[in-house]
Design a protein around this motif. Sequence first.
Motif, short mmCIF file in Angstrom:
data_model
loop_
_atom_site.label_atom_id
_atom_site.label_comp_id
_atom_site.label_asym_id
_atom_site.label_seq_id
_atom_site.Cartn_x
_atom_site.Cartn_y
_atom_site.Cartn_z
N PRO A 1 -71.99 -58.28 -6.65
CA PRO A 1 -72.49 -58.50 -5.39
C PRO A 1 -73.37 -58.57 -6.54
CG PRO A 1 -72.14 -56.74 -5.28
CD PRO A 1 -70.82 -57.13 -6.48
N LYS A 2 -74.25 -59.41 -5.94
CA LYS A 2 -75.96 -59.68 -7.07
C LYS A 2 -76.71 -59.18 -6.19
CE LYS A 2 -75.04 -64.54 -7.52
NZ LYS A 2 -75.39 -65.76 -7.63
N LYS A 3 -77.90 -58.99 -6.48
CA LYS A 3 -79.02 -57.89 -6.44
C LYS A 3 -80.12 -58.16 -5.37
CE LYS A 3 -84.14 -56.58 -7.81
NZ LYS A 3 -84.95 -56.64 -8.15
N GLU A 4 -79.87 -59.46 -4.63
CA GLU A 4 -80.12 -59.49 -3.71
C GLU A 4 -78.84 -59.88 -1.95
OE1 GLU A 4 -79.23 -63.98 -5.18
OE2 GLU A 4 -79.97 -61.94 -6.02
N ASP A 5 -77.64 -59.40 -2.43
CA ASP A 5 -76.60 -59.67 -1.38
C ASP A 5 -76.62 -57.91 -0.74
OD1 ASP A 5 -75.68 -62.09 -2.59
OD2 ASP A 5 -74.51 -61.73 -4.03
N GLU A 6 -75.28 -57.82 0.58
CA GLU A 6 -75.69 -56.71 0.67
C GLU A 6 -74.06 -56.76 0.75
OE1 GLU A 6 -77.99 -56.59 4.36
OE2 GLU A 6 -79.80 -56.75 3.46
N VAL A 7 -73.02 -55.14 1.28
CA VAL A 7 -71.69 -55.02 1.16
C VAL A 7 -72.00 -53.91 2.36
CG1 VAL A 7 -70.22 -54.53 -0.47
CG2 VAL A 7 -71.36 -56.30 -1.13
N TYR A 8 -70.82 -54.88 3.18
CA TYR A 8 -70.46 -53.37 3.72
C TYR A 8 -68.93 -53.36 4.07
CZ TYR A 8 -75.14 -54.92 6.42
OH TYR A 8 -76.35 -54.66 5.99
N VAL A 9 -68.66 -52.06 3.22
CA VAL A 9 -67.59 -52.31 2.97
C VAL A 9 -66.32 -51.32 4.44
CG1 VAL A 9 -65.90 -50.14 1.71
CG2 VAL A 9 -67.59 -51.28 0.75
N VAL A 10 -65.60 -51.60 4.60
CA VAL A 10 -64.51 -51.55 5.89
C VAL A 10 -63.76 -50.85 5.68
CG1 VAL A 10 -63.01 -52.89 7.28
CG2 VAL A 10 -64.78 -54.05 6.65
N THR A 11 -63.66 -49.66 6.08
CA THR A 11 -62.61 -48.49 6.03
C THR A 11 -61.71 -48.65 7.70
OG1 THR A 11 -63.81 -46.42 7.13
CG2 THR A 11 -63.86 -47.06 4.57
N ASP B 1 -61.60 -46.22 9.92
CA ASP B 1 -62.54 -46.04 10.50
C ASP B 1 -63.92 -45.91 10.30
OD1 ASP B 1 -60.58 -44.05 11.48
OD2 ASP B 1 -60.54 -42.81 10.47
N GLU B 2 -64.80 -46.54 10.34
CA GLU B 2 -66.08 -47.31 9.53
C GLU B 2 -66.69 -48.16 8.96
OE1 GLU B 2 -68.14 -43.39 8.33
OE2 GLU B 2 -67.14 -43.15 7.40
N VAL B 3 -67.71 -48.95 9.23
CA VAL B 3 -68.43 -50.00 8.13
C VAL B 3 -69.25 -49.19 7.25
CG1 VAL B 3 -69.83 -51.78 8.28
CG2 VAL B 3 -67.82 -51.74 9.71
N ILE B 4 -69.50 -49.14 5.92
CA ILE B 4 -70.36 -48.58 5.64
C ILE B 4 -71.58 -49.29 4.29
CG2 ILE B 4 -71.09 -46.67 3.55
CD1 ILE B 4 -68.07 -45.61 4.64
N LEU B 5 -72.19 -49.33 4.71
CA LEU B 5 -73.29 -49.96 3.81
C LEU B 5 -72.94 -49.67 2.29
CD1 LEU B 5 -75.18 -52.39 2.99
CD2 LEU B 5 -77.12 -50.94 3.83
N LEU B 6 -72.16 -49.86 1.71
CA LEU B 6 -72.50 -50.00 0.29
C LEU B 6 -73.95 -50.20 -0.73
CD1 LEU B 6 -70.47 -48.81 -1.92
CD2 LEU B 6 -69.59 -51.33 -2.57
N LYS B 7 -74.26 -51.46 -0.62
CA LYS B 7 -75.53 -51.52 -1.18
C LYS B 7 -76.46 -52.43 -0.73
CE LYS B 7 -76.01 -54.44 -5.10
NZ LYS B 7 -76.38 -55.74 -4.14
#
Length: 219
Positions: free
Chosen positions: A201-211, A213-219
Amino acid sequence: MGKSLTLKMTKSVSIHGQNFILHPTGAIFWEEEDLLLISDVHLGKISHFRKYGSAVPRQAILGNFEKLDEVCHFFNPQKIVFLGDLFHSALNKEWIYFEEWLQNISPEVILVEGNHDIISPLKYEALGIRIYEELVLQNFLLTHHPEERSGYFNFSGHIHPGVRISGLARQTLKLPCFFKSPGQMILPAFGEFTGKHILEPKKEDEVYVVTKDEVILLK
């Protein structure tokens, strides 16, 4: 379960005044359109592997359909849009499971064609499924391959995005993710045994990790 927004397993995102819910299966629910986005299911891939000797358990074939049931029951959408690669290759016995699954759901089903979708459109049309090369709804562009088009926010798949997470003692973990840039959201692969392509990811990107049981905003 209905369209409950209270469970912390999902993550809500607002884009251009529209509301989207990211689900741990890798699907996205668009509230205003009552529409479910799913990408890269790759039905038939497990049967293809088994045919050529891979040691994949037969029970794994049903995993994709169980996930489809789970997310459909959770949101109860009016429409489902598959963003390409619904089937991995040519017809095999998983097509029969797909026909049976369609008979037990009520939403309209649409397929945006992907590079793996080589099954005749007539087979889909016989099941009441509409097929498009791309789909434009309001100022949102729905495609299989990621696209950059002025004036549109793009939802796509194809890449099977993942991210590498580093922990203590130098462990690393690769997880699927929703990968959001300013003009685009790439969905993780919905299907089992589909692999991941690690993105940085670049500075302006958002990463939503998938597990599981849940979705987690990483950055």
